[in-house]
Enzyme design. Structure first.
Site, PDB file in Angstrom:
ATOM      1  N   ASP A   1      -6.895 -12.214  -9.096  1.00 57.83           N
ATOM      2  CA  ASP A   1      -5.820 -13.048  -8.549  1.00 57.83           C
ATOM      3  C   ASP A   1      -6.009 -13.272  -7.048  1.00 57.83           C
ATOM      4  O   ASP A   1      -5.947 -12.334  -6.260  1.00 57.83           O
ATOM      5  CB  ASP A   1      -4.494 -12.323  -8.822  1.00 57.83           C
ATOM      6  CG  ASP A   1      -3.271 -13.131  -8.421  1.00 57.83           C
ATOM      7  OD1 ASP A   1      -3.431 -14.282  -7.987  1.00 57.83           O
ATOM      8  OD2 ASP A   1      -2.155 -12.589  -8.560  1.00 57.83           O
TER       9      ASP A   1
ATOM     10  N   MET B   1       8.146 -11.612  -6.203  1.00 57.63           N
ATOM     11  CA  MET B   1       8.022 -10.933  -4.895  1.00 57.63           C
ATOM     12  C   MET B   1       9.400 -10.545  -4.383  1.00 57.63           C
ATOM     13  O   MET B   1      10.363 -11.301  -4.535  1.00 57.63           O
ATOM     14  CB  MET B   1       7.355 -11.862  -3.891  1.00 57.63           C
ATOM     15  CG  MET B   1       6.018 -12.406  -4.360  1.00 57.63           C
ATOM     16  SD  MET B   1       5.224 -13.356  -3.074  1.00 57.63           S
ATOM     17  CE  MET B   1       3.797 -14.000  -3.961  1.00 57.63           C
TER      18      MET B   1
ATOM     19  N   ASP C   1       4.543 -15.108 -10.194  1.00 58.62           N
ATOM     20  CA  ASP C   1       4.508 -14.116  -9.113  1.00 58.62           C
ATOM     21  C   ASP C   1       5.912 -13.744  -8.658  1.00 58.62           C
ATOM     22  O   ASP C   1       6.607 -14.556  -8.055  1.00 58.62           O
ATOM     23  CB  ASP C   1       3.727 -14.688  -7.922  1.00 58.62           C
ATOM     24  CG  ASP C   1       2.251 -14.768  -8.214  1.00 58.62           C
ATOM     25  OD1 ASP C   1       1.669 -13.736  -8.578  1.00 58.62           O
ATOM     26  OD2 ASP C   1       1.681 -15.869  -8.091  1.00 58.62           O
TER      27      ASP C   1
ATOM     28  N   SER D   1      -1.209 -20.210 -11.429  1.00 56.76           N
ATOM     29  CA  SER D   1      -0.106 -19.512 -10.771  1.00 56.76           C
ATOM     30  C   SER D   1       0.965 -20.510 -10.369  1.00 56.76           C
ATOM     31  O   SER D   1       0.735 -21.394  -9.549  1.00 56.76           O
ATOM     32  CB  SER D   1      -0.606 -18.774  -9.539  1.00 56.76           C
ATOM     33  OG  SER D   1       0.513 -18.318  -8.809  1.00 56.76           O
TER      34      SER D   1
ATOM     35  N   MET E   1       5.333  -7.997  -7.875  1.00 58.32           N
ATOM     36  CA  MET E   1       4.984  -7.468  -6.543  1.00 58.32           C
ATOM     37  C   MET E   1       6.274  -6.958  -5.923  1.00 58.32           C
ATOM     38  O   MET E   1       6.791  -7.511  -4.955  1.00 58.32           O
ATOM     39  CB  MET E   1       4.343  -8.575  -5.693  1.00 58.32           C
ATOM     40  CG  MET E   1       2.903  -8.847  -6.097  1.00 58.32           C
ATOM     41  SD  MET E   1       2.339 -10.453  -5.488  1.00 58.32           S
ATOM     42  CE  MET E   1       2.952 -11.485  -6.795  1.00 58.32           C
TER      43      MET E   1
ATOM     44  N   MET F   1      -6.463  -7.606  -7.173  1.00 56.57           N
ATOM     45  CA  MET F   1      -6.090  -8.585  -6.151  1.00 56.57           C
ATOM     46  C   MET F   1      -7.325  -8.928  -5.312  1.00 56.57           C
ATOM     47  O   MET F   1      -7.980  -8.034  -4.761  1.00 56.57           O
ATOM     48  CB  MET F   1      -4.998  -8.038  -5.231  1.00 56.57           C
ATOM     49  CG  MET F   1      -3.627  -7.919  -5.865  1.00 56.57           C
ATOM     50  SD  MET F   1      -3.000  -9.409  -6.685  1.00 56.57           S
ATOM     51  CE  MET F   1      -2.992 -10.593  -5.327  1.00 56.57           C
TER      52      MET F   1
ATOM     53  N   HIS G   1       3.630 -11.061 -12.842  1.00 56.08           N
ATOM     54  CA  HIS G   1       3.012 -10.172 -11.848  1.00 56.08           C
ATOM     55  C   HIS G   1       4.107  -9.691 -10.906  1.00 56.08           C
ATOM     56  O   HIS G   1       4.585 -10.449 -10.063  1.00 56.08           O
ATOM     57  CB  HIS G   1       1.930 -10.991 -11.108  1.00 56.08           C
ATOM     58  CG  HIS G   1       1.247 -10.279  -9.995  1.00 56.08           C
ATOM     59  ND1 HIS G   1       0.461 -10.935  -9.058  1.00 56.08           N
ATOM     60  CD2 HIS G   1       1.188  -8.971  -9.647  1.00 56.08           C
ATOM     61  CE1 HIS G   1      -0.035 -10.072  -8.200  1.00 56.08           C
ATOM     62  NE2 HIS G   1       0.408  -8.868  -8.521  1.00 56.08           N
TER      63      HIS G   1
ATOM     64  N   HIS H   1       0.903 -17.764 -14.982  1.00 55.13           N
ATOM     65  CA  HIS H   1       1.030 -16.610 -14.087  1.00 55.13           C
ATOM     66  C   HIS H   1       2.268 -16.803 -13.211  1.00 55.13           C
ATOM     67  O   HIS H   1       2.409 -17.829 -12.532  1.00 55.13           O
ATOM     68  CB  HIS H   1      -0.228 -16.505 -13.232  1.00 55.13           C
ATOM     69  CG  HIS H   1      -0.294 -15.291 -12.377  1.00 55.13           C
ATOM     70  ND1 HIS H   1      -0.674 -14.055 -12.864  1.00 55.13           N
ATOM     71  CD2 HIS H   1      -0.026 -15.099 -11.066  1.00 55.13           C
ATOM     72  CE1 HIS H   1      -0.646 -13.163 -11.878  1.00 55.13           C
ATOM     73  NE2 HIS H   1      -0.246 -13.770 -10.779  1.00 55.13           N
TER      74      HIS H   1
END
Ligand code: DX5
Ligand code: ZN
Length: 220
Positions: A177, A38, A36, A9, A69, A138, A67, A34
Site C-alpha cells: 500500500d 484514519m 482507509d 484506494s 489506521m 506499507m 485498512h 481499499h
C-alpha cells in the site's frame, strides 16, 4: 499460486460521487475496494467512520478491504465488521494484544490482516502467522495518498516471502500500500506482492478504468 488482485484506494476517489467511482473501478476489473480509516492520532489525518463504510458497502459489489489506521483497533472491530468490511487489517504498532484483536476479527467471520509501517520489522509477525489471512506492507508512511514508493519495500517483500515459506504460511496474502502505479506494479509483483493498493495511481489518471485493465495485463 495466489491470485493477483487490484485494490483501488477510495481515499483518492471523488466523494461528491463515490458510487460512480466505485462502479468505474469495478468495471475496470478491480478485485477489492481499499478503504482507509484514519483517526487523527495514529496517523495525522481523519477519514471514514463505520457509517460511511455502510454507504460504500451499499454501492459496492466487490469486497471491502478495510485498512484501520487507528489506535485501540480492538474497540472498533465489531462496528467496522457490522458496517460491511470483508477484510479488516490492523496495525501491529498500535495493537499490543494483536492476537486478541485478530481473534475478534475472525469471530466476526472476516479476513484478518496485520499491517506494518515502513520501519516495522517483519519479525513481529512470526508468532501470529498461523492466525492471519493477510499481511499489509506499507510502502509509504501512512496518512496520505499521493506519496512516493519507499524502495526498501522490495527487500522487505523478499524477506517476508522467505519467512512465509519457512513457516508453511504461503497461503497468506501479501498486500502492498502506497505509491503503486502502472510503471512500478510489475517490480512490486516480482518481489512477491499479491494485492496491490493504488489510489492516485488509478484515480488521478485520465483513464482510471483503462489503467486498471493495463495493471491486470502487466500482472498476468
Ligand atoms: C495511505 C493509505 C493508502 C493510500 C495510497 O496511508 O493507506 O491506501 O490511499 O495512496 P497512493 O496509492 O496514492 O499512494
Ligand atoms: Zn491503505
Amino acid at each position: 499460486m495466489k491470485q493477483k488482485k487490484i485494490a483501488p484506494s477510495l481515499l483518492s476517489a471523488d466523494f461528491t460521487n463515490i458510487a460512480k467511482d466505485i462502479q468505474m473501478v469495478e468495471q475496470g476489473g478491480a478485485h477489492l475496494l481499499h478503504v482507509d480509516v484514519m483517526d487523527g492520532h495514529f496517523v495525522p489525518n481523519l477519514t471514514f467512520g463505520p457509517f460511511i463504510i455502510q454507504a460504500i458497502k451499499r454501492a459496492a459489489s466487490i469486497p471491502l478491504d478495510v485498512h484501520l489506521m487507528i489506535e485501540s483497533p480492538g474497540t472498533y472491530i465489531d462496528a467496522y465488521a457490522d458496517a460491511g468490511a470483508d477484510y479488516i487489517t490492523v496495525h501491529a504498532e498500535v495493537a499490543p494484544h494483536l492476537h486478541r484483536v485478530i481473534q475478534q476479527i475472525k469471530k466476526k467471520g472476516k479476513k484478518a490482516g496485520v499491517s506494518l509501517n515502513p520501519h516495522t520489522p517483519i519479525s513481529v509477525l512470526e508468532n501470529i502467522l498461523q492466525d492471519i489471512d493477510l499481511v499489509l506492507i506499507m510502502s509509504v508512511n501512512p496518512g496520505f495518498g499521493g506519496q512516493s514508493f519507499i524502495p526498501n519495500t522490495i527487500k522487505k517483500l523478499h524477506d517476508l516471502n522467505a519467512m512465509l515459506k519457512l513457516h508453511n504460511a504461503e497461503h497468506i496474502e501479501i498486500e502492498v500500500d502506497g505509491g503503486i502505479k502502472l510503471d512500478n506494479i510489475r517490480e512490486v509483483s516480482d518481489a512477491g506482492c499479491d494485492v496491490f493498493v493504488s489510489g492516485s495511481g488509478i484515480f488521478a489518471e485520465t483513464e482510471p478504468k483503462a489503467t486498471i485493465r493495463k495493471m491486470i495485463e502487466v500482472l498476468a
